[in-house]
Design a protein around this motif. Structure first.
Motif, mmCIF file in Angstrom:
data_model
loop_
_atom_site.group_PDB
_atom_site.id
_atom_site.type_symbol
_atom_site.label_atom_id
_atom_site.label_comp_id
_atom_site.label_asym_id
_atom_site.label_seq_id
_atom_site.Cartn_x
_atom_site.Cartn_y
_atom_site.Cartn_z
ATOM 1 N N TYR A 1 -5.649 21.894 -1.563
ATOM 2 C CA TYR A 1 -6.814 20.999 -1.528
ATOM 3 C C TYR A 1 -6.477 19.539 -1.244
ATOM 4 N N ILE A 2 -5.409 19.018 -1.862
ATOM 5 C CA ILE A 2 -5.209 17.572 -1.823
ATOM 6 C C ILE A 2 -4.678 17.138 -0.462
ATOM 7 N N THR A 3 -5.277 16.095 0.086
ATOM 8 C CA THR A 3 -4.843 15.605 1.397
ATOM 9 C C THR A 3 -4.713 14.087 1.410
ATOM 10 N N ALA A 4 -4.645 13.490 0.226
ATOM 11 C CA ALA A 4 -4.614 12.020 0.153
ATOM 12 C C ALA A 4 -3.380 11.482 0.850
ATOM 13 N N ASP A 5 -2.196 12.049 0.536
ATOM 14 C CA ASP A 5 -0.974 11.552 1.160
ATOM 15 C C ASP A 5 -0.949 11.894 2.648
ATOM 16 N N ASP A 6 -1.508 13.052 2.976
ATOM 17 C CA ASP A 6 -1.585 13.468 4.374
ATOM 18 C C ASP A 6 -2.322 12.412 5.192
ATOM 19 N N ARG A 7 -3.503 12.049 4.733
ATOM 20 C CA ARG A 7 -4.310 11.057 5.470
ATOM 21 C C ARG A 7 -3.616 9.710 5.475
ATOM 22 N N LEU A 8 -3.031 9.362 4.335
ATOM 23 C CA LEU A 8 -2.357 8.060 4.247
ATOM 24 C C LEU A 8 -1.233 7.986 5.283
ATOM 25 N N MET A 9 -0.470 9.078 5.402
ATOM 26 C CA MET A 9 0.644 9.070 6.356
ATOM 27 C C MET A 9 0.125 9.022 7.786
ATOM 28 N N ARG A 10 -0.975 9.714 8.028
ATOM 29 C CA ARG A 10 -1.510 9.702 9.391
ATOM 30 C C ARG A 10 -1.991 8.312 9.776
ATOM 31 N N GLU A 11 -2.630 7.639 8.827
ATOM 32 C CA GLU A 11 -3.305 6.394 9.190
ATOM 33 C C GLU A 11 -2.461 5.155 8.924
ATOM 34 N N TYR A 12 -1.517 5.242 7.996
ATOM 35 C CA TYR A 12 -0.773 4.041 7.622
ATOM 36 C C TYR A 12 0.729 4.258 7.684
ATOM 37 N N ALA A 13 1.171 5.045 8.667
ATOM 38 C CA ALA A 13 2.598 5.368 8.734
ATOM 39 C C ALA A 13 3.457 4.109 8.804
ATOM 40 N N ALA A 14 3.019 3.151 9.600
ATOM 41 C CA ALA A 14 3.822 1.940 9.771
ATOM 42 C C ALA A 14 3.941 1.178 8.461
ATOM 43 N N ASP A 15 2.833 1.100 7.712
ATOM 44 C CA ASP A 15 2.872 0.390 6.432
ATOM 45 C C ASP A 15 3.793 1.100 5.449
ATOM 46 N N ILE A 16 3.723 2.447 5.480
ATOM 47 C CA ILE A 16 4.586 3.209 4.570
ATOM 48 C C ILE A 16 6.041 2.935 4.893
ATOM 49 N N VAL A 17 6.357 2.926 6.193
ATOM 50 C CA VAL A 17 7.740 2.665 6.581
ATOM 51 C C VAL A 17 8.150 1.248 6.161
ATOM 52 N N ALA A 18 7.224 0.306 6.296
ATOM 53 C CA ALA A 18 7.534 -1.056 5.838
ATOM 54 C C ALA A 18 7.833 -1.050 4.345
ATOM 55 N N GLY A 19 7.033 -0.289 3.601
ATOM 56 C CA GLY A 19 7.262 -0.182 2.152
ATOM 57 C C GLY A 19 8.605 0.433 1.858
ATOM 58 N N ILE A 20 8.947 1.467 2.635
ATOM 59 C CA ILE A 20 10.247 2.120 2.434
ATOM 60 C C ILE A 20 11.373 1.121 2.658
ATOM 61 N N GLU A 21 11.192 0.275 3.675
ATOM 62 C CA GLU A 21 12.252 -0.706 3.964
ATOM 63 C C GLU A 21 12.398 -1.722 2.837
ATOM 64 N N ILE A 22 11.283 -2.056 2.233
ATOM 65 C CA ILE A 22 11.374 -2.958 1.067
ATOM 66 C C ILE A 22 12.154 -2.274 -0.044
ATOM 67 N N LEU A 23 11.815 -1.001 -0.279
ATOM 68 C CA LEU A 23 12.518 -0.254 -1.328
ATOM 69 C C LEU A 23 14.008 -0.173 -1.005
ATOM 70 N N GLN A 24 14.311 0.014 0.272
ATOM 71 C CA GLN A 24 15.721 0.060 0.685
ATOM 72 C C GLN A 24 16.405 -1.269 0.405
ATOM 73 N N HIS A 25 15.684 -2.340 0.740
ATOM 74 C CA HIS A 25 16.247 -3.668 0.523
ATOM 75 C C HIS A 25 16.537 -3.907 -0.957
ATOM 76 N N ILE A 26 15.634 -3.415 -1.794
ATOM 77 C CA ILE A 26 15.812 -3.621 -3.232
ATOM 78 C C ILE A 26 16.979 -2.803 -3.766
ATOM 79 N N THR A 27 17.032 -1.532 -3.338
ATOM 80 C CA THR A 27 18.008 -0.628 -3.958
ATOM 81 C C THR A 27 19.314 -0.532 -3.181
ATOM 82 N N HIS A 28 19.341 -1.123 -2.005
ATOM 83 C CA HIS A 28 20.528 -1.046 -1.131
ATOM 84 C C HIS A 28 20.892 0.385 -0.792
ATOM 85 N N ILE A 29 19.920 1.262 -0.743
ATOM 86 C CA ILE A 29 20.207 2.636 -0.317
ATOM 87 C C ILE A 29 20.109 2.680 1.200
#
Lengths: 712, 190, 352
Positions: free
Chosen positions: A178-206
């Protein structure tokens, strides 16, 4: 480890045992873009949105708040702050049904939106790379970001331990039907998610990031792959559709082949897992300076005419969303917060959306029929076959029913992730997960009580030790004092005038100390025997009423207590008698309480009459009421006492004190026009009255007990 | 003669086994907590004295000396069962003379009525009441064992025993209760 | 507005215990049909007798135990027990034998232990063993397959034999068992066992007409039919493959070794696998979930144990077939197997 790392790099997908394939039913809600419903008439912001501590409330009823303004701050509790999702008026701060399976009321801030969406000043941070990890983590904390995937663990706390990690895993699996919240979020805001991931990378140095997405979301996979182009350190991994591959532990196993040790964390095996929604929220918080105010919520189920995903402000009541999605009321219908596997039913639609609510599911009764009556287990083992944690659900179930907590622990109950796969396949319709949850809750409760008992025992022993020590000290002081006195006497014999000046004061002090010591000792003895010395009570009350100097009163009380004690035969405690006395006293206390309550009603009436008499004292209402209450209570007690003494047929003892009391309480009532009396006065009077009443009662009870001390 | 042989053989056997058992008893001796400590660990440590002893430890000592195990209302059936297991005796119902098992409670002082007499502080067996003479007292809620020993000494009766409230984190997954509290008249699948 | 409350999960796979059991019975059908073809109508009467007795017993027991009768009767477990027992005994066994067997299976083995899910022994096999020990003559009176039989029994003849122990023409079961050439017939396993014990070599023993096909006339087809039904159950995920595979391995591997090392006393894995009750046992009896091991690894061991026991008893024991004894012995070992085959839970794995 090295070999496995090479395999991870090759994109190998491991597998986990068990798992099920329930009907997906994702197409109900994943067709349309994320919509934005109108503002609800009222927002209910539960102060505690997730596990852990709540923040301290920063606003008051009547405050005008701006969008993004913090409503709570972390304070000493290190809770996550909560922000006003829109501008408006704080209309109430009170308890409301929580977004929890129990729906127990919790503190919430009610905001009536003004529709103007006035923001507080935002501080967008385009070049976050210049900030160090600590300040970025602090920003994330201030933005109130909690893990948006599951339990809502504060993201800042998850990021805080700076430790070299192998992989950052981004969870976009969304395995619940049933749940499609993340599905839609990834479809519509992929670039923002990747930007967020990069921030997380910057913080954790992973360096390396694995993004896990179930293969039933081809559009989302495509969108994320596109956004990750030219970013070799980010790889999107397609995982086969199987429930519960989106569980943190299961995803880790799928992508890395590693297992989080029991009672451990992913960080122990060099991994950090974040949800795609969290990555998106991090981007909004850092780059746009917007705290977590809203989240994507899937509204789905066949009882909704207009299913789909929406941006729901935190605090939006489920009722508003159901209305927006055109809910068709069902007879015997269920509303589920979360998915059909792990979500919980809501008893009421007044429950608001919180940071961890990803779905509101309104199924028809045909769609998700209730499970039938529980049948006996036939040990078919279907549950064990589907358990992703390789537990033995049927054994756990039997042990849970038998409340065998040790054996449950041995069978690793606490490794159960409550995914519900076992209960899903059970042919006997046994609500297995429900049994595990109850057993877990009970085990935790037992542990809590055990810990509390341990503390109580320590405190009790510490207190006993302290009492013992004090007694020793008193004895020592006593010896010292008598020695000093003897010395002083000897001194006075030797040189007259000098000594007089010197020892006059000390001897008085010594006397007082002596008296005090005696009194205390007696009191302690009385306490140790769980005895309340009635006579001491009354004497003390008298001294209190005279309001003489502190010390002299104490001394008098002490002497009185000592006398009382002396009159009482001192011996080894007779428990049966004590128990009986205790019972009797309890019964009396209960009776008194009952009568007091009854009296309270009469007092209410009395209050209104006094108001008629003295209408000009509106401002002093409160104090007045308190005084009256006290008087009324005293009267009630007196009556109770009288009744008891009547029963005991002991007029002689009760009459004089009775008249005393009426004399005492009368001035109190006549005093009341003199409203300039300070509060204390009134309170003291009330207390005196109450004390007297109590004494009365106590006396009557002692007279009923002829074996108790008879000199009252 | 044969009788004598039999007696000698049996005697020797008895001696040998006696030595073996005696050796085993010494060699494989299991150190365990003194029984009083074990009993004390089971008791709920409310120190309420409802059993007739001035605290849990004294009651534990009394049980070790043969007193009944069913005098502890705060512990209730669960404690009796554990004590029965430990002592190897039959579990019996709670002795009603000492009170009945009740929901967990904590003491709460109605602070505006407190006169600061310190009597409750002296009565509290676990020092869970804070305050000074002539100043308001208050109960440290999470240290309170709910023994209600402070209720009686209070001269102004300003102490209430309030049932401990269920919070979401202490909720025991009783769905029936949820349904009832929201007035949902449904049969539950338990 | 208020709504219904229920514990999660809210979805549920739509397959109840009764469905599982119904599928088991349906999967038995090919075997039942083959048995009808080769052994006559008797099978049908045994099934009817067994099933009706089982339901009566079940109802009475549930009544006596103060439970709601309908859900228990509805779960089809009694149906499976009765069918398995009826298919295990010779088709022309007198009526009271199967009735006693079913009563024992349902009342004592199942309900005395606490009803469905609580019994430690497989009810059908416990009933079978009781009958075998108590009525050895009746229980070993298997007719020859139709091709070898001197007489062909009609519907009425079969019923008459079951009810009165004689055909309307006055033949006893013993007479009916004689083949065309006047020799009393036995099952392939029985015949081989007797011959081997008389000192014949295996190759001589296998010269008997009953072995004229690859694994015993009639019996081979019966076993293949049960195999087909069993594979269907595995396909439907009603049973897991572990027990059947374990059982067949446990039976055939020692049989192969025997062929290799003592060919004269060995009847070979094929006859072991396709004769007697092997396939019925492997797919329908040993897989009874209640009395079997619970983890997959445990099930494999459970199957292996049964297989080896069957081989041992068939080769050196006193009985020609041994499924029932082997299953009961393995049932006794289940707690131990379960204890030592507990799967390693997630997060308890030793990391290298």
């Amino acid at each position: 480890m090295q070999r496995s790392k090479a395999q991870i790099e090759q994109g190998h997908i491991w597998t986990f045992p068990g798992g099920i394939h329930p009907p997906q039913r994702k197409t109900l809600s994943n067709a349309s873009a994320i919509a934005r419903p109108p503002l609800p008439p009222q927002l209910v912001l539960l102060v505690r949105q997730h596990i852990g501590q709540a923040g301290d409330i920063q606003v008051q009823v009547g405050d005008q708040v701006l969008k993004g303004q913090p409503l709570t701050a972390s304070g000493a509790s290190r809770g996550l702050p909560l922000h006003a999702p829109t501008s408006g008026l704080v209309t109430a701060i009170e308890e409301r049904p929580s977004a929890h399976p129990s729906a127990l009321p919790e503190l919430a801030v009610m905001i009536t939106p003004d529709g103007e969406e006035r923001w507080i000043e935002r501080q967008p941070l385009r070049n976050y790379q210049q900030l160090d990890a600590a300040s970025l983590i602090d920003l994330i904390q201030q933005a109130g970001i909690a893990g948006l995937g599951g339990a809502g663990f504060p993201t800042a706390q998850k990021l805080a331990p700076q430790k070299p990690l192998d992989y950052l895993i981004i969870n976009g699996v969304e395995c619940e039907p049933y749940i499609t919240a993340d599905d839609r979020l990834m479809r519509e805001y992929a670039a923002d998610i990747v930007a967020g991931i990069e921030i997380l990378q910057h913080i954790t140095h992973i360096e390396r990031v694995l993004i896990g997405i179930e293969d039933n979301k081809p559009e989302a996979i495509m969108a994320m792959r596109e956004a990750c182009q030219n970013k070799p350190q980010l790889s999107v991994r397609e995982v086969p559709t199987k429930y519960p591959s989106g569980g943190e532990k299961q995803l880790i196993q799928l992508l890395t082949g590693r297992q989080v040790p029991s009672r451990g964390l992913p960080i122990d095996i060099g991994l950090l897992v974040q949800n795609v929604g969290t990555a998106f929220a991090v981007k909004r918080a850092i780059i746009d300076g917007e705290p977590l105010l809203e989240r994507v919520v899937t509204l789905t189920g066949e009882a909704l005419q207009r299913p789909g995903n929406v941006w729901a402000l935190l605090g939006t009541p489920v009722k508003h969303l159901l209305h927006y999605a055109e809910y068709q009321p069902q007879s015997n219908g269920k509303i589920i917060m979360g998915g059909p596997m792990m979500g919980f039913t809501l008893p009421t639609d007044a429950v608001p959306i919180v940071k961890i609510s990803n779905c509101v599911l309104a199924p028809t009764t045909q769609e998700l029929p209730d499970s039938g009556a529980e049948m006996p287990c036939i040990r078919c083992g279907a549950c064990a076959d589907v358990c992703p944690a390789s537990l033995l659900p049927q054994q756990l179930q039997w042990l849970a029913k038998a409340k065998d907590y040790d054996a449950l622990d041995e069978h690793n109950l606490f490794d159960c992730i409550e995914c519900g796969a076992c209960a899903y396949v059970c042919p006997s319709d046994i609500p297995l997960v429900h049994y595990y949850r109850q057993a877990k809750a009970e085990i935790r409760q037992v542990a809590r009580e055990k810990a509390k008992a341990e503390i109580a025992r320590e405190r009790f022993e510490a207190r006993q030790a302290r009492l013992e020590r004090e007694k020793e000290e008193r004895l020592a002081r006593h010896r010292k004092a008598s020695a000093a006195r003897q010395a002083a006497q000897a001194d006075t014999g030797n040189d007259g005038d000098n000594a007089k000046a010197n020892t006059g004061e000390p001897s008085a002090a010594v006397k007082a100390a002596l008296a005090r010591a005696k009194a205390k000792k007696q009191a302690q003895q009385a306490g140790a025997e769980n005895e309340v010395d009635v006579k001491t009570d009354s004497d003390e009350k008298q001294t209190a009423t005279t309001k003489t100097d502190d010390k002299s009163a104490a001394v008098a009380a002490a002497i009185a207590r000592a006398k009382a004690k002396k009159a009482k035969p001192d011996g080894s405690p007779d428990n049966s008698e004590m128990a009986r006395l205790r019972e009797q006293r309890k019964a009396e206390a209960r009776q008194r309480k009952a009568e007091r309550e009854q009296q309270a009603e009469q007092q209410q009436a009395a209050k209104t009459t006094t108001h008629d008499e003295a209408p000009q004292q509106a401002s002093d209402d409160k104090r007045q009421a308190a005084v009256q209450a006290a008087i009324a209570r005293a009267k009630a007690k007196k009556q109770a006492a009288q009744a008891q003494t009547d029963v005991a047929k002991n007029d002689a003892a009760s009459n004089p004190t009775n008249s005393d009391e009426s004399a005492d309480s009368n001035p109190a009532s006549t005093d009341k026009p003199a409203t300039d009396d300070d509060r204390k006065q009134a309170a003291i009077k009330a207390a005196i009255a109450r004390a007297k009443a109590k004494k009365q009662a106590a006396q009557s009870s002692t007279t009923q007990q002829p074996q108790d001390d008879n000199d009252s | 003669m044969s009788v004598l042989t039999a007696i000698i053989v049996i005697g020797v056997l008895a001696l040998v086994f006696g030595i073996v058992l005696g050796f085993a008893a010494v060699r494989f001796h299991v150190e365990s907590d003194p029984i009083v400590d074990q009993i004390d660990a089971i008791l709920p440590q409310t120190q309420c004295g409802q059993c007739g002893y001035p605290g849990c430890r004294p009651y534990a000592e009394a049980i070790a000396n043969g007193d009944d195990i069913n005098k502890c209302p705060p512990g209730g059936e669960a404690t009796i069962k554990q004590l029965a297991d430990l002592m190897g005796v039959e579990a019996k119902p709670l002795d009603a003379a000492h009170g009945e098992e009740d929901v967990k409670r904590v003491a709460v002082i109605r602070e505006d009525e407190c006169i600061g007499c310190t009597k409750c502080i002296q009565a509290c067996p676990v020092d869970a009441i804070l305050g000074a003479a002539r100043h308001m007292h208050t109960v440290i809620e999470h240290e309170c064992t709910g023994c209600d020993l402070c209720v009686e000494p209070c001269p102004v009766d300003c102490i209430d025993m309030v049932p401990v409230e269920t919070r979401p984190e202490t909720w025991q997954w009783n769905l029936k209760q949820v349904a009832e509290s929201h007035g949902i008249p449904v049969k539950m699948v338990e | 507005m208020s709504f219904r409350i229920a514990p999660s999960p809210h979805g549920h796979v739509q397959r109840a215990t009764s469905d599982v059991m119904r599928w088991v019975v349906l999967a038995l059908l090919p075997g039942v049909i083959v048995q009808l073809v080769f052994f006559g109508w008797g099978v049908l009467f045994q099934l009817v007798l067994a099933i009706s007795t089982a339901y009566v017993c079940e109802a009475l027991c549930v009544q006596a135990r103060d439970r709601a009768a309908w859900p228990v009767l509805k779960d089809n477990t009694a149906l499976v027990t009765a069918s398995l027992l009826a298919l295990s005994i010779p088709p022309l066994t007198p009526w009271w034998v199967i009735v006693i067997g079913v009563i024992f299976a349902i009342v004592v083995v199942k309900h005395v232990y606490g009803g469905v899910g609580q019994n430690i022994f497989n009810p059908a096999m416990a009933g079978y063993v009781l009958l075998l020990v108590s009525f050895p003559v009746q229980m070993t009176s298997w007719l020859p397959p139709m091709q070898l039989s001197q007489y062909s029994l009609g519907l009425w003849d079969s019923l008459h034999v079951i009810l009165f122990e004689f055909t309307p023409d006055g033949y006893s079961v013993e007479q009916l068992r004689t083949s065309v050439d006047g020799i009393t017939m036995a099952t392939p396993l029985d015949s081989a066992k007797t011959d081997l014990s008389l000192g014949y070599t295996a190759s001589e023993a296998l010269q008997k007409p009953i072995f004229s096909d690859f694994a015993g006339l009639g019996w081979q087809w019966l076993n293949l039919a049960y195999l087909a039904g069993g594979l269907l159950l595995i396909k439907l995920r009603i049973i897991s493959w572990h027990i059947p595979l374990g059982l067949l391995l446990g039976l055939c591997v020692p049989a192969l070794l025997q062929v290799a090392f003592a060919p004269d006393t060995s009847i070979g894995p094929l006859i072991h696998a396709l004769s007697g009750a092997t396939m019925l046992g492997a797919f329908f009896i040993a897989t009874d979930p209640v009395s079997a091991a619970t983890s997959n690894r445990g099930r494999l061991y459970f199957g292996l144990l049964i297989g080896v026991l069957v081989f041992l008893i068939r080769t050196w024991g006193g009985y020609p077939d041994a499924i029932a004894f082997a299953v009961l012995l393995a049932n006794m070992c289940v707690p131990v197997i379960d204890k030592y085959t507990k799967p390693t839970a997630y997060g308890h794995r030793r990391e290298s």
